[in-house]
Design a protein around this motif. Structure first.
Motif, PDB file in Angstrom:
ATOM      1  N   VAL A  45       0.971  -1.255  -0.001  1.00  0.00           N
ATOM      2  CA  VAL A  45      -0.034  -0.023  -0.156  1.00  0.00           C
ATOM      3  C   VAL A  45       1.048   1.425   0.157  1.00  0.00           C
ATOM      4  O   VAL A  45       0.632   2.185  -0.722  1.00  0.00           O
ATOM      5  N   ARG A  96      -4.825   0.705   5.033  1.00  0.00           N
ATOM      6  CA  ARG A  96      -4.447   1.949   4.773  1.00  0.00           C
ATOM      7  C   ARG A  96      -4.032   3.029   5.866  1.00  0.00           C
ATOM      8  O   ARG A  96      -3.188   3.714   5.767  1.00  0.00           O
ATOM      9  N   LEU A 135      -3.831  10.496   3.546  1.00  0.00           N
ATOM     10  CA  LEU A 135      -3.950   9.047   3.279  1.00  0.00           C
ATOM     11  C   LEU A 135      -5.307   8.637   4.464  1.00  0.00           C
ATOM     12  O   LEU A 135      -6.140   7.928   4.165  1.00  0.00           O
ATOM     13  N   THR A 190      -9.116   7.610   4.113  1.00  0.00           N
ATOM     14  CA  THR A 190      -9.477   6.103   4.452  1.00  0.00           C
ATOM     15  C   THR A 190     -10.708   6.568   5.317  1.00  0.00           C
ATOM     16  O   THR A 190     -11.986   5.832   5.390  1.00  0.00           O
TER      17      THR A 190
END
Length: 380
Positions: free
Chosen positions: A31, A92, A162, A166
């Motif tokens: 990832v 994530r 990020l 998420t």
């Protein structure tokens, strides 16, 4: 849905063969690689020079790895709280934690003046070298300080981007973000308490524990466990048990790190030995040694451990190291680590996690603390 391997995630999004923390760590690496590749492309479009000198170095630093303990504990919290469906959000989140860790390490090395990280030159050392080889004007050190601050800021921005993406895509996003926000604030507070204690020459055990809790215990284990659990429907009792387990485990990790900082082998730790002693950083190990020296009336050891020059000579560091042994502080910290590991495992077992998950948590505790728990909850 993130496909990890055919036997792990089925077409319906259910885990047929649950991943271990090691599997999850490898999946997070993938990832991270995809995310970093995409961010580097975007950064090159913004400015090629910044992308080459700063973003490229941050990306390389993150990819160089580390223990990835926070990712492993995040996964463990998710599984212990009943996580068993599509793991995309938790992976994530693990990648976001590794980016946040990069920010913390870059800034921490700069503040401490540490020359090495993960067996390579620290970011500020590398950037000072860039200044010299490029024959720029001005001070290489001043340039390196400014550029390293920006490098850490970029890692933090990537981590927040990020995590927010998420959270927005998860039904548990609000709870996830609350844990994330708390963790960032605690990390900054712990870092400030650390440099403040060093500046004023504090030696108190309570202050050392406060710093270890804020800077490491919460950030390394407690919040990662809770972040993982927040991506499930777990109730507050489970979250509280995980937080208690994490706080004890995180303190054990920090106390082990203190011992390695004083007595560790640089070829194993990737950091110079005695750095904490050279700058008289307030650690629980140092605070216990000062207290024991004062209690026993040992003036020689008390003098060796007392506040003094900003940077100590090799001989002074050796005297401090010997004092840590003679006062019994090293042995006392080892005993404290064992106590914390046992208490952490007890709290974890109250979550109701199955025996396999308890064994895995025990193995992670051993990895973080260097102490094997007496039992891993088999048959309970």
């Amino acid at each position: 849905m993130l496909e990890l391997r055919p036997t792990v995630v089925g077409a319906a999004g259910l885990v047929d063969d649950p991943l271990t923390a090691s599997d999850a760590t490898r999946a997070v690496e993938a990832v991270l690689a995809r995310f970093l590749d995409a961010e580097l492309r975007r950064t090159r479009e913004v400015d090629p020079l910044f992308a080459r000198d700063v973003a490229g170095r941050v990306s390389a630093f993150v990819r160089r790895g580390g223990k990835r303990l926070r990712t492993a504990f995040l996964w463990c919290g998710w599984r212990a709280a009943g996580g068993s469906d599509d793991p995309t959000a938790v992976l994530r989140t693990g990648a976001a934690i590794e980016l946040l860790q990069a920010c913390a390490l870059l800034h921490d090395d700069l503040m401490d003046g540490s020359p090495l990280r993960r067996g390579a030159p620290a970011m500020h050392v590398d950037l000072a070298c860039l200044h010299r080889t490029s024959r720029m004007s001005g001070s290489p050190e001043s340039f390196a300080v400014a550029a390293t601050v920006l490098a850490g800021d970029l890692a933090l921005a990537w981590a927040d981007d990020l995590l927010m993406e998420t959270a927005l895509g998860s039904p548990h996003g609000t709870r996830l973000y609350r844990e994330w926000r708390a963790m960032r604030g605690e990390m900054a507070a712990g870092q400030y308490r650390d440099i403040h204690a060093q500046a004023v020459g504090t030696s108190g055990v309570d202050e050392a524990l406060t710093i270890a809790t804020l800077k490491s215990a919460l950030y390394t284990v407690e919040r990662p466990l809770a972040l993982g659990a927040s991506l499930t429907v777990a109730d507050e009792c489970v979250l509280d048990a995980l937080r208690s387990a994490g706080r004890c485990a995180g303190l054990a990790f920090q106390l082990r790190d203190d011992l390695l900082g004083a007595f560790g082998d640089p070829s194993v730790t990737g950091k110079p030995a005695g750095d904490d002693l050279r700058t008289r950083k307030l650690t629980y190990l140092l605070a216990v040694a000062v207290e024991l020296a004062d209690t026993s009336g040992d003036k020689e050891d008390a003098l060796a451990l007392a506040p003094g020059p900003a940077y100590r000579s090799d001989d002074a560091v050796e005297r401090m190291r010997a004092a840590l042994e003679r006062t019994g502080a090293r042995a006392e910290v080892e005993s404290k680590i064992k106590e914390l590991v046992a208490t952490s495992l007890w709290h974890f077992e109250t979550t109701g996690a199955d025996a396999a998950m308890r064994r895995e948590f025990a193995a992670m505790l051993e990895r973080a603390s260097g102490v094997a728990p007496d039992h891993a909850g088999e048959g309970r």
